[in-house]
Structure formats: structure tokens, C-alpha cells
Design a protein around this motif. Structure first.
Motif, short mmCIF file in Angstrom:
data_model
loop_
_atom_site.label_atom_id
_atom_site.label_comp_id
_atom_site.label_asym_id
_atom_site.label_seq_id
_atom_site.Cartn_x
_atom_site.Cartn_y
_atom_site.Cartn_z
N TYR A 35 0.86 -1.18 0.00
CA TYR A 35 0.00 0.00 0.00
C TYR A 35 0.90 1.24 0.00
CZ TYR A 35 -3.26 3.59 1.33
OH TYR A 35 -3.99 4.75 1.33
N GLY A 36 0.86 1.98 -1.08
CA GLY A 36 1.72 3.15 -1.20
C GLY A 36 3.10 2.82 -1.77
N GLY A 37 3.41 1.51 -1.88
CA GLY A 37 4.77 1.15 -2.32
C GLY A 37 5.77 1.80 -1.38
N GLN A 38 5.42 1.80 -0.11
CA GLN A 38 6.09 2.69 0.84
C GLN A 38 6.97 1.95 1.83
OE1 GLN A 38 3.45 5.74 1.99
NE2 GLN A 38 4.51 6.25 3.88
N VAL A 39 8.20 2.39 1.93
CA VAL A 39 9.09 1.87 2.97
C VAL A 39 8.60 2.45 4.29
CG1 VAL A 39 11.45 1.85 3.87
CG2 VAL A 39 11.06 1.68 1.40
N VAL A 60 -4.69 3.00 7.09
CA VAL A 60 -6.03 2.70 6.57
C VAL A 60 -6.20 3.44 5.24
CG1 VAL A 60 -8.53 2.92 6.96
CG2 VAL A 60 -7.01 2.40 8.88
N PRO A 61 -6.32 2.70 4.13
CA PRO A 61 -6.56 3.36 2.85
C PRO A 61 -7.88 4.12 2.91
CG PRO A 61 -5.97 1.03 2.57
CD PRO A 61 -6.17 1.26 4.04
N PRO A 62 -8.07 5.20 2.21
CA PRO A 62 -7.14 5.74 1.21
C PRO A 62 -6.15 6.76 1.78
CG PRO A 62 -9.21 6.92 1.08
CD PRO A 62 -9.33 5.95 2.23
N LYS A 63 -5.99 6.80 3.08
CA LYS A 63 -5.05 7.80 3.62
C LYS A 63 -3.63 7.27 3.48
CE LYS A 63 -4.56 11.17 7.14
NZ LYS A 63 -4.16 11.99 6.01
N ALA A 64 -2.74 8.12 3.04
CA ALA A 64 -1.34 7.70 2.92
C ALA A 64 -0.75 7.49 4.31
CB ALA A 64 -0.54 8.76 2.16
N ILE A 69 8.89 6.35 3.91
CA ILE A 69 9.29 7.03 2.68
C ILE A 69 8.15 7.00 1.66
CG2 ILE A 69 11.07 7.24 0.88
CD1 ILE A 69 12.95 5.63 2.61
N PRO A 70 7.18 7.93 1.79
CA PRO A 70 6.14 8.02 0.76
C PRO A 70 6.75 8.47 -0.57
CG PRO A 70 5.56 9.28 2.74
CD PRO A 70 7.00 8.91 2.87
N ILE A 71 6.14 8.03 -1.63
CA ILE A 71 6.56 8.46 -2.97
C ILE A 71 5.61 9.56 -3.43
CG2 ILE A 71 6.90 7.71 -5.38
CD1 ILE A 71 8.70 6.22 -3.44
N CYS A 72 6.17 10.69 -3.82
CA CYS A 72 5.34 11.78 -4.33
C CYS A 72 5.40 11.76 -5.86
CB CYS A 72 5.83 13.13 -3.82
SG CYS A 72 5.95 13.21 -2.04
N PHE A 73 4.27 11.54 -6.50
CA PHE A 73 4.17 11.49 -7.95
C PHE A 73 2.69 11.53 -8.31
CE2 PHE A 73 3.21 9.10 -11.77
CZ PHE A 73 4.07 9.66 -12.69
N SER A 89 0.99 7.27 -3.30
CA SER A 89 1.20 6.76 -1.95
C SER A 89 -0.12 6.29 -1.32
CB SER A 89 1.89 7.80 -1.07
OG SER A 89 1.10 8.95 -1.01
N SER A 90 -1.20 6.44 -2.05
CA SER A 90 -2.45 5.85 -1.55
C SER A 90 -3.00 4.83 -2.56
CB SER A 90 -3.46 6.94 -1.24
OG SER A 90 -3.61 7.78 -2.34
N ARG A 91 -2.10 4.24 -3.29
CA ARG A 91 -2.52 3.18 -4.22
C ARG A 91 -1.86 1.86 -3.81
NH1 ARG A 91 -2.92 4.39 -9.62
NH2 ARG A 91 -3.07 2.14 -9.75
N PHE A 92 -2.50 0.77 -4.20
CA PHE A 92 -1.90 -0.54 -3.93
C PHE A 92 -0.96 -0.91 -5.07
CE2 PHE A 92 -5.47 -0.63 -1.07
CZ PHE A 92 -4.96 -1.30 0.03
#
Ligand SMILES: O=P(O)(O)OC[C@H]1O[C@H](O)[C@H](O)[C@@H](O)[C@@H]1O
Length: 544
Positions: A35-39, A60-64, A69-73, A89-92
Motif C-alpha cells: 500500500y503506497g509502495g512505501q518503505v 487505513v486506505p485511502p489515507k497515505a 518514505i512516501p513516494i510523491c508522484f 502513496s495511496s494506491r496498492f
């Protein structure tokens, strides 16, 4: 230690969300949420958490997720029509079924490739099709590497433009004890003043109130020094020209629902970013960016001292280190650097416990002369006894036979027993004191260059049984293959690592190499310099 290290494990995290855990033999680990592809976690080999995640992060989705390390894009911050920091950062994300190849000589065993593609829903908000591939690697020294590739997959011929950031939340002991180095004299856009442009002053940055600055065209390396923890984070980046520094401080912290009122004291965001000049990709084009994070003991950091601080205070936090200038490297090293491999040199140096003291200078790839010429020049002043000692060991091991006088000397050394007693490195043998005038070698004092004539990297692949260690790089040959009962696995691995990262072969120098690394190991094991003890699995060469 028993049992094999599971380098990559997929499991369930908070709220049943899928996560992947990366581990490294010495105990470092990384957690990545799909979720978020986040470290969300990066721990060192003592199990200490290096990233900040808010105690109020919801997972808890959809909150990042707040922290890690969120990805901003495709949009950093509020610079555009999209939601703050874009939507990835709020996508699976999924695990990439077709990842880019891992370099054959890579030492990264713990690595995961993630993939995110546009959705038709998403196209309604941002009318473009794309693919993001992200590799998260935990390197052998515990460094964390993130590399991203973004491809325009539009089929309507349209280009797209985006901004990007790795929104790193570092965990710090106390924000008032932290300073950032590497951004002095750099221009920044102040988000708190409508992105007005300023130039940072010459001093390292410290924190006393809210900060939200986008530094533009920064150096590729930024250090975050935590005095209290005696820890330095080093951020290296590539393809990401800018850096954002953010701390919300007390008032803003209270206004952020998923952020604790006092948590601003224990975090600092220093983000590798491409924000000032948005990136444009035509259909089919790909952009690449990456960052590498290291955490090293501050006492080994060679950062610039703050001239305003009293000397006693400086000594408490940061020992003054030597400056070493390794001016040239082999072509192989330059190429390796271009390929992103040499950045791992830092991990190797960290393995020595030297932190940044060598890396600062060694990692400058320089432009090596032809590989037939001396491969490097090592000059400089060495002020710290431990660094001086290792420097000397390195020099002794790498020094040109010609600079030692005769070829007979070389022959003699080559005929010396494979396992020479380690050089004395006990406390009593260390240079007791070095002051700024003293140096460890008269040649260095006079600024003379010491030629290093290790052979250029022999990229021949040899049978792993022959070298006794798992490697695709030729390091030892023929009779010189070491008896794994005589040297530790750590020594073998370091020789392997320095060989591939520096782009040199130790053929003809095996005994010195083993003596060097064994001496460093012995020194560490003796460890009276505040250096940590080595944690070596399979000490007698059984391999990890
Ligand atoms: O609250 P977030 O959306 O996570 O953003 C947190 C912060 O991120 C960046 O560092 C921006 O520069 C800030 O302006 C922003 O407030």
C-alpha cells in the motif's frame, strides 16, 4: 546464530496490509508496504529504527501512511492541480512480475521490485497512462537504496510532465540536536513564503522553528547529523536535483490529524526530489531516479565543523577526521559509478567502521587515466588515529611495488606465507595522538601522490568453488586461493566487496589483502575506539 537468513519475505503488516520484509545477514532490515509502495521501516544491525512513522499513522486506505518514505508522484506538494503529493502513496502496488535485471555482480540479496500502473479511474483525475517500477534494496552494509523508473505509456501520443520526491522521514533523537550539511549556500524556494527564492547561508542548517524549503540543484550528497544519537544519515541521490527539508514544528504538528503533537521533535524530512524543473516524458520514454541512505556513527563522519560551536562541544559530537583525496580511479570504477554500483562503496567503507571519512572523497569517481597507468592517487592529511591506521593499512596494502624500491621486494612479499600474522593494531600500537600538523606518512605530508597499482578489474567469471566464496568477480587465482579456515568470512567478503566496488583485482596481492582486512577485523574486534564490534556470521569461513 542458527538458521538461514530469509532475505525477502512477504507477510501481513498492520491492519492486514501486505508488506515485504528485507533482511541482511548482519541484522539490518527494511519493511515495504505494498500500500503506497512505501518503505515504513529501516533498521540497522542493532535493530534500531532509522525512519520515523507517526504513532498516529492510520495504515487505513485511502489515507497515505504518515512516515517512512512516501513516494510523491506525479505532483510534489501543492505544485499543481492534483491532491498534495499526487496519488501513488495511496494506491496498492504489486510485486513486479517482470523486474529489470539485477546486475550480475550485485551484492544485494535483499531486494524487491514493485510496480504501479495507472488505473482507468486515475486517468480521469490525471489524464495519463504510466508505469512506475520501484526497486527497494537493502545492501550488504545495511544501506537502503530506492530506485525508480517512470514510463509514459500513453497511447494517444501525449507527453506528460511530473514532479517527484522520496519523502524521507528520518527518525532523530531531538530536532534541536540535528543539523543538515550539504545545503549551505544553495538556493531554495521557501514554501512558507510563496516559494520565494533565497540563498542558504554558509552555515550548516539547524532547526528552531517550522521549516519547509525546496533547495534547488543541490549537491548529490546531504548529511543529517544527529548529535545526541551520534548518528549521521547520508542521503545520496541521482536524477533528483533538488531536496526538500521539512519540519512542521509545534503549531503545524497540532493541525495534522495523523501526527502527534510532540512528534515534530523526533523527525525530520529531507527529501530527494525533482521539483523545480518538472520532468517531461514522451510516450515510450522512461525517467530514472534513485537515492541511497546510509546511517553511520557520527564520530566517523568527516563533515565540516561548525566554526561557531565551541571546540569542546564539537569534540563531543564529532571527531575531526582526516581529509583524503582519492583523485583518480580506474576506468572500471568510473563506469561502475555510472552504473550505480560504486555508490555501494559507502557500504564497504562502513564495513570498516569509517563512515564517511573515506567516502567523502573516495566516492568522487574522478576520471581515471588509462587502466595501465597508476589507478589512483591518495593524498591528504589524517588526523584521527583510527582512520590514520586504516589509511596506513590501505596504503601499505595497495602501494605500488615500484614505490617500495625493487621488484625483489615485491617478489619477496609475494612469496611470504599466505597467512601472515596480522599487523599490530592493538591500542598500544596505534599512533597515540595526531594533531592537525601530523600526518601518517612523510610522502603524504609533502602532498606527494602514492600510486596505487592494483590491477584493473578482471571481469572473468570463475567457478565459485575455486574462489571459495560466492562471487562472479575474479579475486584470487590458482595457488593463491585462500584457505577458508584461516581467514574469516568477513575478511573474504570485504576483499570481494572492495574488489568489485573499486574495480580492482587483488591477484598478486592476495597476502597483503588478507593481512589488511584481517588487521582491520582484529582492530574492530579489539574495538577500543568506540567502534562497534563486528558481527560476523560463520567466522571461520563457512560463509553466510
Ligand atoms: O502532510 P503531507 O501531505 O504529508 O505533506 C507534508 C509536507 O511535505 C513536504 O515536505 C512539503 O514541502 C510540505 O509543504 C508538506 O507540508
Amino acid at each position: 546464530m542458527s538458521g538461514e537468513t530469509v532475505f525477502v519475505e512477504r507477510c501481513k503488516g498492520i491492519n492486514g496490509l501486505d508488506k515485504v520484509v528485507l533482511r541482511e545477514v548482519r541484522g539490518s532490515s527494511v519493511e515495504v508496504y505494498l500500500y503506497g509502495g512505501q518503505v515504513t521501516s529501516w533498521k540497522n544491525d542493532h535493530g534500531e529504527e532509522l525512519l520515523f512513522v507517526s504513532s498516529k499513522a492510520t495504515f487505513v486506505p485511502p489515507k497515505a501512511i504518515r512516515g517512512g518514505i512516501p513516494i510523491c508522484f506525479p505532483q510534489f506538494g501543492s505544485q499543481g492541480p492534483l491532491e498534495l503529493h499526487g496519488h501513488v502513496s495511496s494506491r496498492f502496488w504489486s510485486i513486479d512480475p517482470d523486474p529489470p535485471p539485477v546486475p550480475t555482480n550485485s551484492l544485494n540479496k535483499a531486494c524487491i521490485d514493485l510496480l504501479l500502473e495507472h488505473t482507468e479511474e486515475g486517468v480521469k483525475i490525471w489524464p495519463h497512462r504510466y508505469e512506475i517500477r520501484q526497486r527497494v534494496s537493502l545492501r550488504s552494509g545495511g544501506d537502503l537504496m530506492l530506485s525508480s523508473r517512470i514510463r509514459n505509456t500513453n497511447t494517444d501520443g501525449k507527453s506528460f510532465t511530473f514532479t517527484f520526491a522520496y519523502h524521507n522521514y528520518f527518525s532523530v533523537s531531538d530536532i534541536s540536536e540535528v543539523r543538515v550539511e550539504g545545503l549551505e549556500t544553495v538556493d531554495y524556494l521557501d514554501n512558507m513564503q510563496n516559494r520565494k527564492r533565497f540563498t542558504e547561508q554558509g552555515d550548516a542548517i539547524t532547526f528552531e522553528s517550522e521549516v519547509d524549503k525546496m533547495y534547488v540543484s543541490t549537491p548529490t550528497k546531504i548529511a543529517i547529523l544527529d548529535h545526541e544519537k551520534k548518528r549521521t544519515f547520508v542521503l545520496r541521490k541521482d536524477g533528483l536535483p533538488d531536496a526538500v527539508v521539512w519540519n512542521p514544528w509545534d503549531k503545524k504538528a497540532k493541525a495534522i490529524p495523523d501526527f502527534g503533537d510532540d512528534e515534530f521533535k523526533r523527525m525530520l524530512c529531507v527529501e530527494a526530489a525533482a521539483v523545480e524543473k518538472p520532468i517531461t516524458l514522451k510516450p515510450g520514454e522512461e525517467w530514472k531516479g534513485r537515492q541511497e541512505l546510509s546511517a553511520v556513527p557520527s564520530s566517523y563522519y568527516s563533515g565540516q565543523l561548525d566554526p561557531k560551536k565551541p571546540q569542546a562541544q564539537q569534540e563531543m559530537g564529532h571527531k575531526k577526521m582526516g581529509r583524503l583525496d582519492w583523485q583518480t580511479f580506474s576506468q572500471a570504477q568510473s563506469e561502475a559509478f555510472a552504473e550505480g554500483e560504486a555508490i555501494g562503496l559507502q557500504g564497504m567503507i562502513n564495513g570498516f567502521g569509517l563512515g564517511q571519512s573515506f567516502v567523502d572523497h573516495v566516492s568522487d569517481p574522478g576520471l581515471g587515466p588509462s587502466s595501465k597507468a597508476p589507478l589512483g592517487q591518495l593524498t591528504g592529511q589524517v588526523e584521527d588515529p583510527l582512520v590514520a591506521r586504516v589509511f596506513e593499512l590501505l596504503r601499505q596494502s595497495l602501494v605500488s611495488p615500484s614505490s617500495e624500491g625493487s621488484s625483489q621486494a615485491r617478489t619477496d612479499r609475494r612469496q611470504s606465507p599466505m597467512w601472515s600474522p596480522p599487523l599490530e593494531t592493538g591500542p598500544s600500537q596505534r599512533q597515540p595522538e595526531f594533531n592537525s600538523e601530523e600526518v601518517c606518512d612523510p610522502g603524504i605530508a609533502s602532498g606527494e601522490c602514492l600510486p596505487l597499482v592494483l590491477h584493473p578489474l578482471a571481469m572473468e567469471v570463475v567457478d565459485s568453488a575455486t574462489v571459495g566464496v560466492r562471487t562472479a568477480t575474479k579475486i584470487f587465482a590458482g595457488d593463491a586461493v585462500p584457505d577458508p579456515c584461516q581467514v574469516s568470512a568477513w575478511v573474504l567478503s570485504q576483499i570481494q566487496e572492495i574488489s568489485s566496488l573499486l574495480g580492482v583485482s587483488f591477484v598478486g596481492h592476495e597476502a597483503e589483502a588478507m593481512r589488511l582486512f584481517s588487521a582491520i577485523e582484529a582492530s574492530w574486534r579489539g574495538g577500543d575506539q568506540g567502534g562497534k564490534q563486528l558481527q560476523v556470521d560463520g567466522h571461520h569461513g563457512k560463509g553466510a
